[in-house]
Write a protein that holds these residues in place. Structure first.
Motif, PDB file in Angstrom:
ATOM      1  N   VAL A   1     -16.325  11.833   4.683  1.00  0.00           N
ATOM      2  CA  VAL A   1     -17.449  10.433   3.735  1.00  0.00           C
ATOM      3  C   VAL A   1     -18.370   9.846   5.346  1.00  0.00           C
ATOM      4  O   VAL A   1     -19.160   9.550   5.397  1.00  0.00           O
ATOM      5  CB  VAL A   1     -16.052   8.592   4.086  1.00  0.00           C
ATOM      6  CG1 VAL A   1     -16.741   7.794   3.932  1.00  0.00           C
ATOM      7  CG2 VAL A   1     -15.168   9.768   2.536  1.00  0.00           C
ATOM      8  N   VAL A   2     -17.127  10.448   5.864  1.00  0.00           N
ATOM      9  CA  VAL A   2     -17.845   9.741   7.371  1.00  0.00           C
ATOM     10  C   VAL A   2     -19.778  10.729   7.008  1.00  0.00           C
ATOM     11  O   VAL A   2     -20.187  10.608   7.697  1.00  0.00           O
ATOM     12  CB  VAL A   2     -17.184   9.786   9.032  1.00  0.00           C
ATOM     13  CG1 VAL A   2     -18.261   9.629   9.922  1.00  0.00           C
ATOM     14  CG2 VAL A   2     -16.599   8.927   8.647  1.00  0.00           C
ATOM     15  N   ASP A   3     -19.528  11.674   7.172  1.00  0.00           N
ATOM     16  CA  ASP A   3     -20.387  13.121   7.329  1.00  0.00           C
ATOM     17  C   ASP A   3     -21.576  11.885   6.574  1.00  0.00           C
ATOM     18  O   ASP A   3     -22.585  12.542   6.666  1.00  0.00           O
ATOM     19  CB  ASP A   3     -19.401  14.664   7.004  1.00  0.00           C
ATOM     20  CG  ASP A   3     -19.285  15.460   8.227  1.00  0.00           C
ATOM     21  OD1 ASP A   3     -19.006  14.757   9.350  1.00  0.00           O
ATOM     22  OD2 ASP A   3     -18.053  15.799   7.426  1.00  0.00           O
ATOM     23  N   GLU A   4     -21.211  12.398   5.479  1.00  0.00           N
ATOM     24  CA  GLU A   4     -21.918  11.654   3.950  1.00  0.00           C
ATOM     25  C   GLU A   4     -22.966  10.618   4.463  1.00  0.00           C
ATOM     26  O   GLU A   4     -24.028  10.216   4.063  1.00  0.00           O
ATOM     27  CB  GLU A   4     -21.261  11.927   2.828  1.00  0.00           C
ATOM     28  CG  GLU A   4     -20.564  13.458   2.634  1.00  0.00           C
ATOM     29  CD  GLU A   4     -19.922  13.298   1.110  1.00  0.00           C
ATOM     30  OE1 GLU A   4     -20.094  11.922   0.671  1.00  0.00           O
ATOM     31  OE2 GLU A   4     -19.204  14.074   0.697  1.00  0.00           O
ATOM     32  N   THR A   5     -21.922   9.750   5.220  1.00  0.00           N
ATOM     33  CA  THR A   5     -22.418   8.113   5.071  1.00  0.00           C
ATOM     34  C   THR A   5     -23.940   8.550   6.458  1.00  0.00           C
ATOM     35  O   THR A   5     -24.708   8.524   6.395  1.00  0.00           O
ATOM     36  CB  THR A   5     -21.421   7.378   5.961  1.00  0.00           C
ATOM     37  OG1 THR A   5     -20.373   7.806   5.172  1.00  0.00           O
ATOM     38  CG2 THR A   5     -22.334   5.884   6.111  1.00  0.00           C
ATOM     39  N   LEU A   6     -23.799   9.535   7.375  1.00  0.00           N
ATOM     40  CA  LEU A   6     -24.357   9.787   8.272  1.00  0.00           C
ATOM     41  C   LEU A   6     -25.532  10.868   7.615  1.00  0.00           C
ATOM     42  O   LEU A   6     -27.254  10.347   7.660  1.00  0.00           O
ATOM     43  CB  LEU A   6     -23.750   9.942   9.320  1.00  0.00           C
ATOM     44  CG  LEU A   6     -22.552   9.835  10.321  1.00  0.00           C
ATOM     45  CD1 LEU A   6     -21.256  10.581  11.320  1.00  0.00           C
ATOM     46  CD2 LEU A   6     -24.042   9.171  11.061  1.00  0.00           C
ATOM     47  N   GLU A   7     -25.486  11.378   7.373  1.00  0.00           N
ATOM     48  CA  GLU A   7     -26.223  11.950   6.164  1.00  0.00           C
ATOM     49  C   GLU A   7     -27.535  11.618   6.000  1.00  0.00           C
ATOM     50  O   GLU A   7     -28.067  11.604   5.127  1.00  0.00           O
ATOM     51  CB  GLU A   7     -25.733  13.389   5.415  1.00  0.00           C
ATOM     52  CG  GLU A   7     -26.688  14.357   4.410  1.00  0.00           C
ATOM     53  CD  GLU A   7     -26.182  15.220   3.815  1.00  0.00           C
ATOM     54  OE1 GLU A   7     -27.144  16.053   2.497  1.00  0.00           O
ATOM     55  OE2 GLU A   7     -25.090  14.890   3.412  1.00  0.00           O
ATOM     56  N   ASP A   8     -26.509  10.092   4.193  1.00  0.00           N
ATOM     57  CA  ASP A   8     -27.760   9.638   3.867  1.00  0.00           C
ATOM     58  C   ASP A   8     -28.663   8.153   4.802  1.00  0.00           C
ATOM     59  O   ASP A   8     -29.516   8.172   4.666  1.00  0.00           O
ATOM     60  CB  ASP A   8     -26.747   8.911   3.068  1.00  0.00           C
ATOM     61  CG  ASP A   8     -26.102   9.878   1.793  1.00  0.00           C
ATOM     62  OD1 ASP A   8     -26.554  10.068   2.097  1.00  0.00           O
ATOM     63  OD2 ASP A   8     -25.028   8.042   1.699  1.00  0.00           O
ATOM     64  N   ILE A   9     -27.640   8.142   5.576  1.00  0.00           N
ATOM     65  CA  ILE A   9     -28.356   6.682   6.277  1.00  0.00           C
ATOM     66  C   ILE A   9     -29.059   6.831   7.796  1.00  0.00           C
ATOM     67  O   ILE A   9     -30.324   6.596   8.237  1.00  0.00           O
ATOM     68  CB  ILE A   9     -27.782   5.454   6.932  1.00  0.00           C
ATOM     69  CG1 ILE A   9     -26.739   4.673   5.394  1.00  0.00           C
ATOM     70  CG2 ILE A   9     -28.361   4.627   7.512  1.00  0.00           C
ATOM     71  CD1 ILE A   9     -25.377   4.288   6.079  1.00  0.00           C
ATOM     72  N   ASP A  10     -28.158   7.660   8.484  1.00  0.00           N
ATOM     73  CA  ASP A  10     -29.473   8.647  10.298  1.00  0.00           C
ATOM     74  C   ASP A  10     -30.307   9.240   9.697  1.00  0.00           C
ATOM     75  O   ASP A  10     -30.554  10.249   9.596  1.00  0.00           O
ATOM     76  CB  ASP A  10     -28.483   9.855  10.607  1.00  0.00           C
ATOM     77  CG  ASP A  10     -28.914  10.106  11.921  1.00  0.00           C
ATOM     78  OD1 ASP A  10     -29.654   9.455  12.506  1.00  0.00           O
ATOM     79  OD2 ASP A  10     -28.098  10.977  12.421  1.00  0.00           O
ATOM     80  N   LYS A  11     -31.805   8.828   9.654  1.00  0.00           N
ATOM     81  CA  LYS A  11     -32.967   9.101   8.905  1.00  0.00           C
ATOM     82  C   LYS A  11     -32.973   9.876   9.664  1.00  0.00           C
ATOM     83  O   LYS A  11     -33.787  10.936  10.280  1.00  0.00           O
ATOM     84  CB  LYS A  11     -33.734   8.278   8.671  1.00  0.00           C
ATOM     85  CG  LYS A  11     -33.868   7.473   7.262  1.00  0.00           C
ATOM     86  CD  LYS A  11     -32.999   8.513   6.394  1.00  0.00           C
ATOM     87  CE  LYS A  11     -32.832   7.199   5.430  1.00  0.00           C
ATOM     88  NZ  LYS A  11     -32.582   8.194   3.453  1.00  0.00           N
ATOM     89  N   ASP A  12     -33.285   9.609  11.217  1.00  0.00           N
ATOM     90  CA  ASP A  12     -34.153  10.555  12.627  1.00  0.00           C
ATOM     91  C   ASP A  12     -32.747  12.351  12.542  1.00  0.00           C
ATOM     92  O   ASP A  12     -33.489  12.317  14.016  1.00  0.00           O
ATOM     93  CB  ASP A  12     -34.285   9.816  13.935  1.00  0.00           C
ATOM     94  CG  ASP A  12     -33.471   8.961  13.922  1.00  0.00           C
ATOM     95  OD1 ASP A  12     -32.099   9.509  14.395  1.00  0.00           O
ATOM     96  OD2 ASP A  12     -33.001   7.950  15.249  1.00  0.00           O
ATOM     97  N   LYS A  13     -31.497  11.775  11.938  1.00  0.00           N
ATOM     98  CA  LYS A  13     -30.815  12.550  12.818  1.00  0.00           C
ATOM     99  C   LYS A  13     -30.433  13.186  14.107  1.00  0.00           C
ATOM    100  O   LYS A  13     -30.343  13.778  14.471  1.00  0.00           O
ATOM    101  CB  LYS A  13     -31.553  14.382  11.893  1.00  0.00           C
ATOM    102  CG  LYS A  13     -31.930  14.218  10.962  1.00  0.00           C
ATOM    103  CD  LYS A  13     -30.610  13.744   9.567  1.00  0.00           C
ATOM    104  CE  LYS A  13     -31.250  13.386   7.936  1.00  0.00           C
ATOM    105  NZ  LYS A  13     -30.268  12.721   7.282  1.00  0.00           N
ATOM    106  N   ASP A  14     -30.217  11.673  14.991  1.00  0.00           N
ATOM    107  CA  ASP A  14     -29.804  11.764  16.261  1.00  0.00           C
ATOM    108  C   ASP A  14     -28.110  11.643  16.398  1.00  0.00           C
ATOM    109  O   ASP A  14     -27.802  11.951  17.293  1.00  0.00           O
ATOM    110  CB  ASP A  14     -30.519  10.711  17.048  1.00  0.00           C
ATOM    111  CG  ASP A  14     -29.477   9.057  16.473  1.00  0.00           C
ATOM    112  OD1 ASP A  14     -29.878   9.510  15.792  1.00  0.00           O
ATOM    113  OD2 ASP A  14     -30.382   8.806  17.106  1.00  0.00           O
TER     114      ASP A  14
END
Length: 326
Positions: A199-212
């Motif tokens: 769930v955490v991974d997927e949230t980051l994948e969706d929102i973290d656009k600059d992939k930092d």
């Protein structure tokens, strides 16, 4: 609630797909763990109380749906017939523990009904086990790897690989197939401890656009209030301003201007928070108007029918239309 819209990219894919996989919704942390119970923020958005939250929590409807309108009289009558099911020891009072257990029951019932609805679609050979090929074929159809690499199919590629990762994690005994319980963890990972990392991974994948590896304030706001949806708006809604304050005050705990992985986890899956207990306390607080004894009579519940069930022209719980309940 603000929800994530799935993009249908090609006519081929739309024709092949029988049922898109369950996906997290955008919005508050609890929205993002798709159809789980909403967070307390959704329950009390700003100064307004969201009564639909209580209807869903008490009656088990996890999706915002419109049902056949009931008059207040009909709503009270059906609610009164439901109360004895909550009052397990039949002493004439609904205690906090009984209410808490009921909320948990309705949540679990929703999950298993969701599993049952989808299971019949995917278990093609009806052997009681669900294999990845069965799920892939009924969900993504004949979409080949080559087709998936086409730019117009990027969204489906993302969904496909997300499902694949979830599937592997849900297959706890590594037998290459899922039982109904394992499939429940696939559809509702927020409810299973071993799945929460996804769930955490997927949230980051969706929102973290600059992939930092973190979520900035702008990424956080853009996820809930996409620029494309307000490009012509001169003013920012109050709820967005409130979310900016929430980010700085509660989300970004170390005050470095962004949410790291642990802060994201605390946001979407709050630790030490028992939704059922919090909802039970809230319902009793709002409804215990008699002796203030911390438990509810049927009359007290029925008097607050609008809190527990709602009525005409409102969303209300599916259980009130379940004839087998009565």
């Amino acid at each position: 609630m603000r929800s994530l819209t799935l993009l249908c990219v090609t006519a081929l894919c739309a024709a092949c797909i029988v049922a898109l996989p369950s996906r997290p919704k955008k919005g508050t942390g609890a929205d993002r763990v798709h159809d789980s119970q909403p967070s307390d923020e959704a329950h009390h958005a700003g100064s307004e109380h969201n009564s639909n939250y209580d209807h869903d929590a008490f009656l088990g409807s996890e999706e915002a749906k419109k049902f056949q309108a009931l008059t207040p009289e009909q709503s009270r009558e059906r609610l009164r017939k439901l109360v004895p099911r909550v009052d397990v020891d039949k002493d004439g009072y609904v205690t906090e523990d009984e209410l808490k257990n009921w909320v948990r029951f309705t949540q679990h019932r929703y999950i298993m009904e969701d599993v049952g609805r989808q299971w019949t679609t995917h278990d093609i050979d009806q052997d009681g086990m669900l294999t990845w090929p069965e799920y892939r074929n009924t969900t993504y159809g004949p979409l080949t790897e080559q087709q998936m690499e086409q730019p117009e199919n990027a969204q489906y590629k993302k969904l496909f690989h997300r499902d694949q990762n979830r599937w592997r994690k849900a297959d706890s005994n590594n037998d290459q197939s899922l039982t109904k319980e394992e499939y429940a963890s696939f559809l509702h990972p927020e409810e299973y401890e071993h799945m929460k990392v996804l769930v955490v991974d997927e949230t980051l994948e969706d929102i973290d656009k600059d992939k930092d590896g973190s979520i900035s304030l702008q990424e956080y706001i853009d996820d809930m209030y996409p620029p494309s949806e307000h490009k012509d708006s001169a003013t920012e809604p109050d709820w967005v301003k409130s979310e900016r304050e929430q980010f700085g005050t509660y989300r970004d705990k170390n005050k470095d201007g962004k949410m790291d992985r642990e802060e994201v986890k605390d946001w979407i899956i709050p630790p030490d928070y028992d939704h059922a207990e919090a909802e039970a306390k809230h319902l009793i607080y709002e409804s215990d108007t008699g002796e203030k004894d911390g438990k509810l009579t049927a009359d007290e519940i029925v008097d607050k029918y609008d809190l527990f069930a709602g009525s005409q022209a409102t969303d209300y719980g599916e259980a009130l239309n379940r004839h087998e309940e009565f």
